[in-house]
Design an enzyme around this catalytic site. Sequence first.
Site, mmCIF file in Angstrom:
data_model
loop_
_atom_site.group_PDB
_atom_site.id
_atom_site.type_symbol
_atom_site.label_atom_id
_atom_site.label_comp_id
_atom_site.label_asym_id
_atom_site.label_seq_id
_atom_site.Cartn_x
_atom_site.Cartn_y
_atom_site.Cartn_z
ATOM 1 N N HIS A 154 0.846 -1.220 0.000
ATOM 2 C CA HIS A 154 0.000 0.000 0.000
ATOM 3 C C HIS A 154 0.870 1.254 0.000
ATOM 4 O O HIS A 154 0.449 2.305 0.467
ATOM 5 C CB HIS A 154 -0.958 0.043 1.199
ATOM 6 C CG HIS A 154 -1.708 -1.222 1.423
ATOM 7 N ND1 HIS A 154 -2.930 -1.488 0.848
ATOM 8 C CD2 HIS A 154 -1.389 -2.334 2.133
ATOM 9 C CE1 HIS A 154 -3.341 -2.692 1.214
ATOM 10 N NE2 HIS A 154 -2.411 -3.231 1.984
ATOM 11 N N SER A 275 14.013 20.926 -16.635
ATOM 12 C CA SER A 275 12.839 21.785 -16.819
ATOM 13 C C SER A 275 13.252 23.023 -17.594
ATOM 14 O O SER A 275 14.386 23.491 -17.488
ATOM 15 C CB SER A 275 12.296 22.186 -15.451
ATOM 16 O OG SER A 275 11.562 23.385 -15.547
ATOM 17 N N LYS A 281 15.722 21.256 -11.574
ATOM 18 C CA LYS A 281 15.007 20.028 -11.913
ATOM 19 C C LYS A 281 15.852 18.942 -12.537
ATOM 20 O O LYS A 281 16.706 19.187 -13.379
ATOM 21 C CB LYS A 281 13.871 20.362 -12.878
ATOM 22 C CG LYS A 281 12.629 20.840 -12.166
ATOM 23 C CD LYS A 281 12.045 19.709 -11.384
ATOM 24 C CE LYS A 281 10.536 19.840 -11.330
ATOM 25 N NZ LYS A 281 9.956 18.617 -10.859
ATOM 26 N N GLU A 288 8.823 7.876 -17.116
ATOM 27 C CA GLU A 288 7.423 8.284 -17.305
ATOM 28 C C GLU A 288 6.938 7.935 -18.708
ATOM 29 O O GLU A 288 5.777 7.573 -18.903
ATOM 30 C CB GLU A 288 7.286 9.787 -17.032
ATOM 31 C CG GLU A 288 7.463 10.104 -15.566
ATOM 32 C CD GLU A 288 7.569 11.597 -15.266
ATOM 33 O OE1 GLU A 288 7.322 11.982 -14.123
ATOM 34 O OE2 GLU A 288 7.914 12.377 -16.180
#
Length: 500
Positions: A154, A275, A281, A288
Site C-alpha cells: 500500500h 525543466s 530540476k 514516465e
Amino acid sequence: MYRSRPHGNLDDSALSFLSSVYDDRILFYYDILGSQAHVIMLYEVGILTKNELKKILKSTDSLLKDAELLKEFGNSNSEDIHELVESAIIKMTDMESGGKMHTARSRNDQVVLDMRMKVRDDINNICKNLLNVITSLVKRAEENVNSIMPMYTHLQHAQLGVFSHYLLSYAYSLIRDFDRFFELYDRINCSPLGACAIGGSSIDIDRERVSSMLGFSDLIYNSIDATSSRDTLIEFASNCLICMLNICKISEDFIIWSTSEFGFIYLDDKFSSSSSVMPQKKNPDPLEIIRGKTGLASGIFQSISSIIKGLPSGYSRDLQEIKSPLWKISLIVEDSLLITDGIIKTINIDKKRMHKISSESYAISLDIAEQLIKRKEISFRHAHKLVGGLVDCAVKKGNIPLKLLSTDDISQVLSDTDLLKYGITSEEIYFLIKDITPENSINYRITKGSPNKNEQLAMILFLNIKMNEYQKKINLRIDSLKNKINDLKLAVEKNIIDIP
Ligand code: ARG
C-alpha cells in the site's frame, strides 16, 4: 493491376483510403524473400522455365538493392506492398515471366506470411533485449544483497528488505516474459503460403518446400485457418502488453524511490530530463514515457482485438488495420527494454539513506512479534496486539523509533494489553527490540525466497544458470534462422548465375 473486372482505376480518395503501402514498408524485405522462395518452388514443380525464374529472381534481387522503390512507399498507386512488388517485377521483366509469379498464391496468404516473418524476428529481438535487462538486474542485485531498505505494501512501510530483492523480483517477471515470447515463436513460425485466397489451389505446388526455404518449422495446414486466423498475432500483442506492464512496475518503483522524499536512488544524468524554467530540476522522463507507452500498448491490444472481433471466417480487409498497431506495440517493447536496461545499468543507489530510513522504521514490527512467539510461546494474535500497542505508544511520543521506548513505556503497554499474565517482562521486550536491528531483521527471515542473504544468493545463482541456458537457446534459434535465410540468398544467387 488487379482490376480485371472493375472498369478504370479506383477513385484517388478510395485508393489512398484503402492502400496499406505505407504501413507495409516494414514488410518489403519479407515480401521479397517470400516471393523468391515461391518462384524457386514454382520452377521446381515446372510452372516456371529456367529463364523465367532467372528474370524474376534478378529483378527481386535488384529491388532489394534499389532504394528508389522505397521512395514509392509514400506515393504509389498500389493497394499494398504485394501489388507494388508484383507490378514492379512485371515492369522489370515482362508479363510472360513476371505475370506468372503470383501463380497459386494470393495476397491473403502472402500478407500472413510477411507478418509472421516480421513478428518472428521481433520475437527474437525482444528475447535478446529481455536477456540483456535480466542480466543487468542480476548484476546490480549482486552488488546490493546487503542494501537494506523498507519494503512497501500500500506504499506504506511493511517489512525490511534489501534492494537486490526488488531487482530479482523484476528479473523473475521478465524471465516469464521471455518464456511467453519464446514459446509463442513456434506457433508464429508456421507458413501459410499455398493456402491461396482461402481454399488452396488446383496447381500442384509444394507448400512444404517453400516453408522450409523460408525457415518455417511447419505449415498452417488448413487453408481457411492459414488465411483468416490472427490469434497468434493477438497473442504476440498480449505478450507485449504483459511485458510492458512488468517494465512499467519497475518504472513506477524507480520514479517513487528517486523523489526527494524517498531519495533511495538517483537516475544517471544520461537518463534524466530537466525543466525549461526550474533550474534545479532533474526529472525521470524516460521512466514516465515507459509508463505512458504502457498505456498505449494497452490501447493497441484493445484495438487489435476489437478489429478481429466479429469477423467471419476468410479474409476481410479489416484485417489490414492490425498491421500498424502491431508494428507499434512491438517497437514500444523493444525500445522500452533498451531504455530500462540503460537505466538499471547506471542507476545510483544511496545505501546510507536506505539504511537510515530502515533503522527508524516500524517495519521491524512483524519481526518483533515473531521473535516473541519463538521466545515466549504466546499466540501470534497476542504478539500482534502487543507490538501494535508499542507502535501506537511510539507514534504518540512523536513518531520515535521503537528502540527509543523506555521500559516504563513498555510496561504501560503490557498492562494496557493485558499481557502481563503471560510472564513477559518489559525488560525482555526492551532488549528484544534492541536486538531487532535492520541487519537482524533480515538475518532472522529464513523462509525460501525471503530477503535473507543466503536466499538472495540462491536466487542469483538460479537466475544466472537460467540465463545461460536461455542465452544458448535463443542464439541457437537466431543462428538457425539466419542460416536458412542465407541458404535462400545463396540459392537466389546461384539461380541467377547458373541459369543461362
Ligand atoms: N493489404 C492487405 C492486408 O494488408 C493484403 C491482402 C489483401 N487481400 C484482398 N483480398 N484484398 O491485409
